[in-house]
Enzyme design. Structure first.
Site, PDB file in Angstrom:
ATOM      1  N   ILE A   1     -11.664  -4.379 -92.410  1.00 38.61           N
ATOM      2  CA  ILE A   1     -10.825  -5.463 -92.711  1.00 38.61           C
ATOM      3  C   ILE A   1      -9.942  -5.409 -94.146  1.00 38.61           C
ATOM      4  CG2 ILE A   1     -12.702  -6.721 -93.850  1.00 38.61           C
ATOM      5  CD1 ILE A   1     -11.238  -9.313 -92.703  1.00 38.61           C
ATOM      6  N   THR A   2      -8.695  -5.592 -94.021  1.00 42.06           N
ATOM      7  CA  THR A   2      -7.805  -5.708 -95.163  1.00 42.06           C
ATOM      8  C   THR A   2      -7.820  -7.172 -95.603  1.00 42.06           C
ATOM      9  OG1 THR A   2      -5.747  -5.965 -94.150  1.00 42.06           O
ATOM     10  CG2 THR A   2      -6.334  -3.738 -94.377  1.00 42.06           C
ATOM     11  N   GLY A   3      -7.642  -7.266 -97.068  1.00 37.85           N
ATOM     12  CA  GLY A   3      -7.495  -8.648 -97.396  1.00 37.85           C
ATOM     13  C   GLY A   3      -9.006  -9.589 -97.281  1.00 37.85           C
TER      14      GLY A   3
ATOM     15  N   SER B   1     -10.441 -12.076-100.666  1.00 37.42           N
ATOM     16  CA  SER B   1     -10.001 -13.519-100.821  1.00 37.42           C
ATOM     17  C   SER B   1      -9.810 -14.337 -99.638  1.00 37.42           C
ATOM     18  CB  SER B   1      -8.644 -13.479-101.674  1.00 37.42           C
ATOM     19  OG  SER B   1      -8.299 -14.616-101.954  1.00 37.42           O
ATOM     20  N   GLY B   2      -9.582 -15.621 -99.808  1.00 38.76           N
ATOM     21  CA  GLY B   2      -9.189 -16.510 -98.585  1.00 38.76           C
ATOM     22  C   GLY B   2      -9.881 -16.233 -97.079  1.00 38.76           C
TER      23      GLY B   2
ATOM     24  N   TYR C   1       9.258 -13.464 -96.056  1.00 42.01           N
ATOM     25  CA  TYR C   1       8.185 -13.572 -95.834  1.00 42.01           C
ATOM     26  C   TYR C   1       8.004 -13.675 -94.027  1.00 42.01           C
ATOM     27  CZ  TYR C   1       3.266 -15.362 -95.060  1.00 42.01           C
ATOM     28  OH  TYR C   1       2.035 -15.573 -94.563  1.00 42.01           O
TER      29      TYR C   1
HETATM   30  N1  LIG Z   1      -2.817 -19.392 -96.526  1.00 44.07           N
HETATM   31  C1  LIG Z   1      -2.040 -19.739 -95.614  1.00 44.07           C
HETATM   32  O1  LIG Z   1      -1.577 -20.780 -95.367  1.00 44.07           O
HETATM   33  C2  LIG Z   1      -1.369 -18.672 -94.478  1.00 44.07           C
HETATM   34  C3  LIG Z   1      -0.745 -19.131 -93.328  1.00 44.07           C
HETATM   35  C4  LIG Z   1      -0.320 -18.247 -92.623  1.00 44.07           C
HETATM   36  C5  LIG Z   1      -0.683 -16.987 -92.550  1.00 44.07           C
HETATM   37  N2  LIG Z   1      -1.335 -16.644 -93.608  1.00 44.07           N
HETATM   38  C6  LIG Z   1      -1.682 -15.007 -93.803  1.00 44.07           C
HETATM   39  O2  LIG Z   1      -3.218 -14.776 -93.831  1.00 44.07           O
HETATM   40  C7  LIG Z   1      -3.248 -13.554 -94.607  1.00 44.07           C
HETATM   41  C8  LIG Z   1      -4.292 -13.872 -95.590  1.00 44.07           C
HETATM   42  O3  LIG Z   1      -3.835 -14.640 -96.645  1.00 44.07           O
HETATM   43  P1  LIG Z   1      -4.703 -15.633 -97.449  1.00 44.07           P
HETATM   44  O4  LIG Z   1      -4.217 -17.068 -96.977  1.00 44.07           O
HETATM   45  O5  LIG Z   1      -6.176 -15.460 -97.192  1.00 44.07           O
HETATM   46  O6  LIG Z   1      -4.271 -15.151 -99.037  1.00 44.07           O
HETATM   47  P2  LIG Z   1      -5.049 -14.645-100.209  1.00 44.07           P
HETATM   48  O7  LIG Z   1      -6.285 -15.644-100.515  1.00 44.07           O
HETATM   49  O8  LIG Z   1      -3.874 -14.421-101.056  1.00 44.07           O
HETATM   50  O9  LIG Z   1      -5.372 -13.331 -99.713  1.00 44.07           O
HETATM   51  C9  LIG Z   1      -4.777 -12.220 -99.502  1.00 44.07           C
HETATM   52  C10 LIG Z   1      -5.459 -10.960 -99.534  1.00 44.07           C
HETATM   53  O10 LIG Z   1      -4.582  -9.946 -99.491  1.00 44.07           O
HETATM   54  C11 LIG Z   1      -5.022  -8.865-100.348  1.00 44.07           C
HETATM   55  N3  LIG Z   1      -3.760  -8.280-100.778  1.00 44.07           N
HETATM   56  C12 LIG Z   1      -2.635  -8.691-100.836  1.00 44.07           C
HETATM   57  N4  LIG Z   1      -1.704  -7.644-101.304  1.00 44.07           N
HETATM   58  C13 LIG Z   1      -2.185  -6.510-101.237  1.00 44.07           C
HETATM   59  C14 LIG Z   1      -2.173  -5.110-101.544  1.00 44.07           C
HETATM   60  N5  LIG Z   1      -0.867  -4.581-102.168  1.00 44.07           N
HETATM   61  N6  LIG Z   1      -3.059  -4.251-101.443  1.00 44.07           N
HETATM   62  C15 LIG Z   1      -4.340  -4.491-100.959  1.00 44.07           C
HETATM   63  N7  LIG Z   1      -4.647  -5.770-100.667  1.00 44.07           N
HETATM   64  C16 LIG Z   1      -3.705  -6.880-100.790  1.00 44.07           C
HETATM   65  C17 LIG Z   1      -5.512  -9.741-101.640  1.00 44.07           C
HETATM   66  O11 LIG Z   1      -6.140  -8.914-102.503  1.00 44.07           O
HETATM   67  P3  LIG Z   1      -6.565  -9.411-103.746  1.00 44.07           P
HETATM   68  O12 LIG Z   1      -7.744 -10.049-103.715  1.00 44.07           O
HETATM   69  O13 LIG Z   1      -6.740  -8.078-104.775  1.00 44.07           O
HETATM   70  O14 LIG Z   1      -5.526 -10.124-104.337  1.00 44.07           O
HETATM   71  C18 LIG Z   1      -6.425 -10.650-100.740  1.00 44.07           C
HETATM   72  O15 LIG Z   1      -7.535 -10.065-100.343  1.00 44.07           O
HETATM   73  C19 LIG Z   1      -2.052 -13.078 -95.040  1.00 44.07           C
HETATM   74  O16 LIG Z   1      -1.373 -12.287 -94.246  1.00 44.07           O
HETATM   75  C20 LIG Z   1      -0.943 -14.392 -94.995  1.00 44.07           C
HETATM   76  O17 LIG Z   1       0.473 -13.921 -94.602  1.00 44.07           O
HETATM   77  C21 LIG Z   1      -1.816 -17.293 -94.720  1.00 44.07           C
END
Ligand SMILES: NC(=O)c1ccc[n+]([C@@H]2O[C@H](COP(=O)([O-])OP(=O)(O)OC[C@H]3O[C@@H](n4cnc5c(N)ncnc54)[C@H](OP(=O)(O)O)[C@@H]3O)[C@@H](O)[C@H]2O)c1
Length: 278
Positions: free
Chosen positions: A8-10, A13-14, A164
């Site tokens: 898993i990537t990401g 966090s979150g 985005y």
């Molecule tokens: N939150 C929402 O409302 C929402 C809605 C629709 C879709 N999404 C999608 O859900 C996914 C996860 O987002 P989230 O809401 O959980 O946000 P988040 O809390 O900001 O988590 C983002 C994750 O991606 C990692 N990441 C970002 N850039 C990276 C890079 N260059 N290299 C390696 N890892 C990287 C971050 O690592 P670090 O911990 O190092 O920062 C973190 O683990 C994303 O694809 C986002 O587009 C989110």
């Protein structure tokens, strides 16, 4: 998920972090791909507390950088004897146009190319481990996404939300072609919208967009709720054979018209392939 390995990537966090922890709780061995040593070690420690029996692991790389993406993908493919699930989930939005060392627009590189390259590097192990699954986190933002192959990386007229949205449309189009290419291999590929979730998403975007997302977060759902569709697609027997679909709240929903455009999907695939072979 007992005996299964999930990459898993990401996962630091979150929704990715919650998905990793829940899948570990269900018995899976988790392989994190992370960029930050401190956040990575903290996430790994939590996984080891939740499920000490499984040999959870971590690989480090910035997913917006092609060389690191490829290195990490090759390291995982060489070291892991099986990969049952790949969850491409890392993503971000950026207030200003930024360009990576590879001269790629940062949103496009992080949100689209990382999914494409990591999947490419892990394709053979996934096929060898089939039945296996690829889960791509997209967003309902893709309904607002457009495609302009002459300005795909917003070389001009960059705006953060359109960039985005386009990257999230790319996730759905990518999944569509992937599912077709993998038909008959036992590997499925689906994408999803997690909902509007209260995570760190947007916190580092900068500019007015970050402030707006911050304000709107009072309406957002919890990361636990937001992770449900990822966990469902990664683990449920209900979708063991389902492929090429877009999910929300653990149900298939119709993606945007443009996301169902096979010609656009193939063209994006070729564009990406050509870009990466330079
Ligand atoms: N939150 C929402 O409302 C929402 C809605 C629709 C879709 N999404 C999608 O859900 C996914 C996860 O987002 P989230 O809401 O959980 O946000 P988040 O809390 O900001 O988590 C983002 C994750 O991606 C990692 N990441 C970002 N850039 C990276 C890079 N260059 N290299 C390696 N890892 C990287 C971050 O690592 P670090 O911990 O190092 O920062 C973190 O683990 C994303 O694809 C986002 O587009 C989110």
């Amino acid at each position: 998920m007992q005996g299964k390995t999930v990459v898993i990537t990401g996962g630091t966090s979150g929704i990715g972090q919650v998905a990793a922890e829940k899948l570990a709780g269900m018995g899976a061995r988790i392989i994190l791909v992370a960029r930050s040593q401190s956040r990575g070690q903290a996430a790994l420690s939590r996984l080891r507390e939740i499920a000490p029996g499984a040999k959870h692991g971590i690989y480090y790389g910035d997913l917006s950088r092609l060389a690191e993406l490829r290195r990490v993908g090759k390291e995982i493919a060489a070291a892991e004897t099986r990969i049952d699930v790949l969850i491409n989930n890392a993503g971000a939005m950026f207030g200003q146009r930024q360009v990576t060392d590879d001269n790629l627009e940062l949103t496009f590189a992080t949100n689209h190319l990382s999914y494409f390259v990591l999947t490419h590097e892990l394709r053979e192990p996934l096929i060898a481990s089939s039945p296996s699954r690829i889960v791509n986190t997209s967003s309902h933002a893709h309904y607002r996404g457009t495609i302009d192959f002459d300005n795909l990386q917003y070389q001009h007229d960059y705006k953060s939300f359109p960039a985005y949205s386009r990257s999230k449309l790319c996730n759905v189009l990518f999944t569509r072609v992937l599912a077709r290419q993998l038909a008959g291999t036992g590997v499925t590929a689906n994408s999803l919208h997690p909902g509007f979730v209260k995570t760190r998403f947007g916190d580092e975007s900068g500019g007015g967009m970050a402030r707006m997302i911050g304000l709107m977060k009072i309406f957002a759902i919890s990361p636990e709720k937001g992770a449900e569709t990822i966990i469902y697609l990664a683990s449920s027997p209900d979708v063991a054979k389902t492929t090429g679909l877009y999910f929300y709240k653990c149900k298939p929903v119709e993606p945007a018209k443009l996301a169902q455009d096979d010609a656009a999907a193939e063209r994006l695939w070729d564009y990406t392939d050509r870009l990466l072979s330079h």
